[in-house]
Design an enzyme around this catalytic site. Structure first.
Site, PDB file in Angstrom:
ATOM      1  N   CYS A 179     -30.019  10.023 -11.761  1.00 29.76           N
ATOM      2  CA  CYS A 179     -29.321   9.804 -13.029  1.00 29.76           C
ATOM      3  C   CYS A 179     -29.163  11.112 -13.800  1.00 29.76           C
ATOM      4  O   CYS A 179     -28.437  11.165 -14.787  1.00 29.76           O
ATOM      5  CB  CYS A 179     -30.061   8.779 -13.883  1.00 29.76           C
ATOM      6  SG  CYS A 179     -31.740   9.251 -14.278  1.00 29.76           S
ATOM      7  N   CYS A 189     -37.020   4.410 -15.353  1.00 34.12           N
ATOM      8  CA  CYS A 189     -37.058   5.409 -16.426  1.00 34.12           C
ATOM      9  C   CYS A 189     -38.501   5.647 -16.879  1.00 34.12           C
ATOM     10  O   CYS A 189     -38.865   6.764 -17.249  1.00 34.12           O
ATOM     11  CB  CYS A 189     -36.217   4.952 -17.612  1.00 34.12           C
ATOM     12  SG  CYS A 189     -34.606   4.302 -17.139  1.00 34.12           S
TER      13      CYS A 189
HETATM   14 FE1  FES Z   1     -32.292   8.026 -15.901  1.00 31.18          FE
HETATM   15 FE2  FES Z   1     -33.157   6.143 -17.508  1.00 31.18          FE
HETATM   16  S1  FES Z   1     -31.284   6.182 -16.443  1.00 31.18           S
HETATM   17  S2  FES Z   1     -34.193   7.893 -16.834  1.00 31.18           S
END
Ligand code: FES
Length: 145
Positions: free
Chosen positions: A33, A103
């Site tokens: 991400c 996360c």
């Molecule tokens: Fe990457 Fe939450 S989407 S840490």
């Protein structure tokens, strides 16, 4: 979808910032991400974590979990800080949606990375602490969480 506690820690994150000359600093990211979290620890001679600050360049859940994680480790011993797992952080936040569980792993790994740095600087071994990974995407793939 988010608990009130998550929204509170996202909107008013605690302990944001940096510590000058920290006892330990740890940076971890998730290549999938692109989010990055950095934690700074100030640890006294008795091994108590006197101060914690963080900087997170990431999603709302990552900000909320880092904020809660700093609150949970502040004033604790190193061994107690090791018990602050991603599950403990999630529980303290009254849960996270399933797609956001990863996360919270950033927060756990950032704590470990900061403690690892502290141990390296002081030439000590912290029992139960494994060398942290820089990119938790690797870890998340082969671990059930
Ligand atoms: Fe990457 Fe939450 S989407 S840490």
């Amino acid at each position: 979808m988010y608990s009130e506690k998550v929204m509170d820690h996202f909107n008013n994150p605690r302990n944001v910032g940096e510590i000058e000359n920290p006892s330990g600093v740890g940076t971890v990211g998730n290549a999938k991400c692109g989010d990055i979290m950095r934690m700074y620890f100030d640890i006294d001679k008795q091994g108590i974590i006197r101060d914690v600050k963080f900087k997170t360049f990431g999603c709302g859940a990552a900000v909320a979990t880092s904020s809660m994680a700093t609150e949970l480790v502040k004033g604790k011993t190193i061994q107690e800080a090791l018990e602050v797992t991603n599950k403990a952080v999630m529980e303290a936040l009254d849960g996270l949606p399933p797609v956001k569980v990863h996360c919270s792993l950033l927060a756990e790994e950032a704590i470990h990375a900061a403690l690892w740095d502290y141990a390296q600087k002081n030439h000590i071994v912290i029992e139960g602490l494994k060398e942290p990974v820089n990119d938790i995407a690797e870890k998340a793939e082969d671990e059930e969480y």
